[in-house]
Design a protein around this motif. Structure first.
Motif, PDB file in Angstrom:
ATOM      1  N   GLU A  60      45.987  35.530  41.102  1.00  9.70           N
ATOM      2  CA  GLU A  60      46.958  36.487  40.540  1.00  9.70           C
ATOM      3  C   GLU A  60      48.280  35.794  40.198  1.00  9.70           C
ATOM      4  O   GLU A  60      48.987  36.185  39.275  1.00  9.70           O
ATOM      5  CB  GLU A  60      47.257  37.605  41.554  1.00  9.70           C
ATOM      6  CG  GLU A  60      46.386  38.841  41.475  1.00  9.70           C
ATOM      7  CD  GLU A  60      46.641  39.744  42.678  1.00  9.70           C
ATOM      8  OE1 GLU A  60      45.666  40.258  43.239  1.00  9.70           O
ATOM      9  OE2 GLU A  60      47.833  39.900  43.054  1.00  9.70           O
ATOM     10  N   LYS A  61      48.624  34.750  40.960  1.00 14.40           N
ATOM     11  CA  LYS A  61      49.910  34.064  40.749  1.00 14.40           C
ATOM     12  C   LYS A  61      49.865  33.164  39.518  1.00 14.40           C
ATOM     13  O   LYS A  61      50.903  32.746  39.027  1.00 14.40           O
ATOM     14  CB  LYS A  61      50.291  33.251  41.995  1.00 14.40           C
ATOM     15  CG  LYS A  61      50.422  34.081  43.258  1.00 14.40           C
ATOM     16  CD  LYS A  61      51.440  35.205  43.089  1.00 14.40           C
ATOM     17  CE  LYS A  61      51.596  36.012  44.357  1.00 14.40           C
ATOM     18  NZ  LYS A  61      52.417  37.229  44.132  1.00 14.40           N
ATOM     19  N   ASP A  62      48.648  32.867  39.034  1.00 11.15           N
ATOM     20  CA  ASP A  62      48.506  32.033  37.825  1.00 11.15           C
ATOM     21  C   ASP A  62      48.611  32.931  36.601  1.00 11.15           C
ATOM     22  O   ASP A  62      47.625  33.147  35.876  1.00 11.15           O
ATOM     23  CB  ASP A  62      47.161  31.296  37.849  1.00 11.15           C
ATOM     24  CG  ASP A  62      46.900  30.476  36.584  1.00 11.15           C
ATOM     25  OD1 ASP A  62      45.697  30.264  36.269  1.00 11.15           O
ATOM     26  OD2 ASP A  62      47.873  30.081  35.901  1.00 11.15           O
ATOM     27  N   THR A  63      49.796  33.484  36.372  1.00  5.78           N
ATOM     28  CA  THR A  63      49.994  34.511  35.331  1.00  5.78           C
ATOM     29  C   THR A  63      49.743  33.942  33.933  1.00  5.78           C
ATOM     30  O   THR A  63      49.250  34.645  33.059  1.00  5.78           O
ATOM     31  CB  THR A  63      51.425  35.086  35.400  1.00  5.78           C
ATOM     32  OG1 THR A  63      52.352  34.007  35.431  1.00  5.78           O
ATOM     33  CG2 THR A  63      51.599  35.935  36.647  1.00  5.78           C
ATOM     34  N   GLN A  77      47.503  31.857  33.351  1.00  9.18           N
ATOM     35  CA  GLN A  77      46.063  31.591  33.338  1.00  9.18           C
ATOM     36  C   GLN A  77      45.755  30.169  32.855  1.00  9.18           C
ATOM     37  O   GLN A  77      44.788  29.957  32.110  1.00  9.18           O
ATOM     38  CB  GLN A  77      45.332  32.643  32.493  1.00  9.18           C
ATOM     39  CG  GLN A  77      45.534  34.045  33.045  1.00  9.18           C
ATOM     40  CD  GLN A  77      44.618  35.072  32.413  1.00  9.18           C
ATOM     41  OE1 GLN A  77      43.863  34.785  31.495  1.00  9.18           O
ATOM     42  NE2 GLN A  77      44.697  36.285  32.905  1.00  9.18           N
TER      43      GLN A  77
END
Ligand SMILES: CCOC(=O)c1ccc2c(c1)NC(=O)[C@@H](C)N2
Length: 116
Positions: free
Chosen positions: A22-25, A27
């Protein structure tokens, strides 16, 4: 019992991986680095890692603990910090993911210890 112990661990690892991803916005860690796009990548990075690979390893029971998951997360972040120059969006994203992920992994380890 063993069957009780394995179920919570796998569920905890899945939840932890979801929280990390989720923190890898942007991607940028979703898939392996595309060697067609980055032809010299494997000259610098001997063990590529990404979230899709981590998910496959998790579902095939390659991770037996939070520490196992954390090791591949740290590898993925380290690869990015090594390959990408400091003034790049990729490098900055890796620093941010490392810091946000650290808190998530510490919490997961506490839960594992309490369950185990
Ligand atoms: C379509 C072009 O994509 C890339 O060049 C690219 C795409 C994703 C990347 C990356 C490069 N480099 C990295 O170090 C990891 C973190 N992510």
């Amino acid at each position: 019992a063993l069957e009780m112990q394995l179920t919570p661990v796998l569920a905890l690892l899945r939840s932890t991986l979801d929280q990390l991803q989720e923190k890898d916005t942007a991607q940028i860690f979703t898939q392996p680095v595309d060697i067609k796009e980055v032809p010299d990548y494997l000259e610098f990075i001997s063990h590529p890692m990404d979230f899709s690979t981590m998910r496959s390893k998790l579902e095939s029971h390659s991770y037996r603990s939070v520490a196992d998951l954390e090791a591949d997360f740290n590898l993925m972040v380290s690869n990015c910090l090594l390959y990408n120059a400091k003034d790049t969006v990729f490098h900055r994203a890796a620093l941010r993911l490392r810091d946000l992920g650290g808190a998530i992994l510490r919490h997961a380890q506490r839960q594992a210890t309490n369950t185990g």
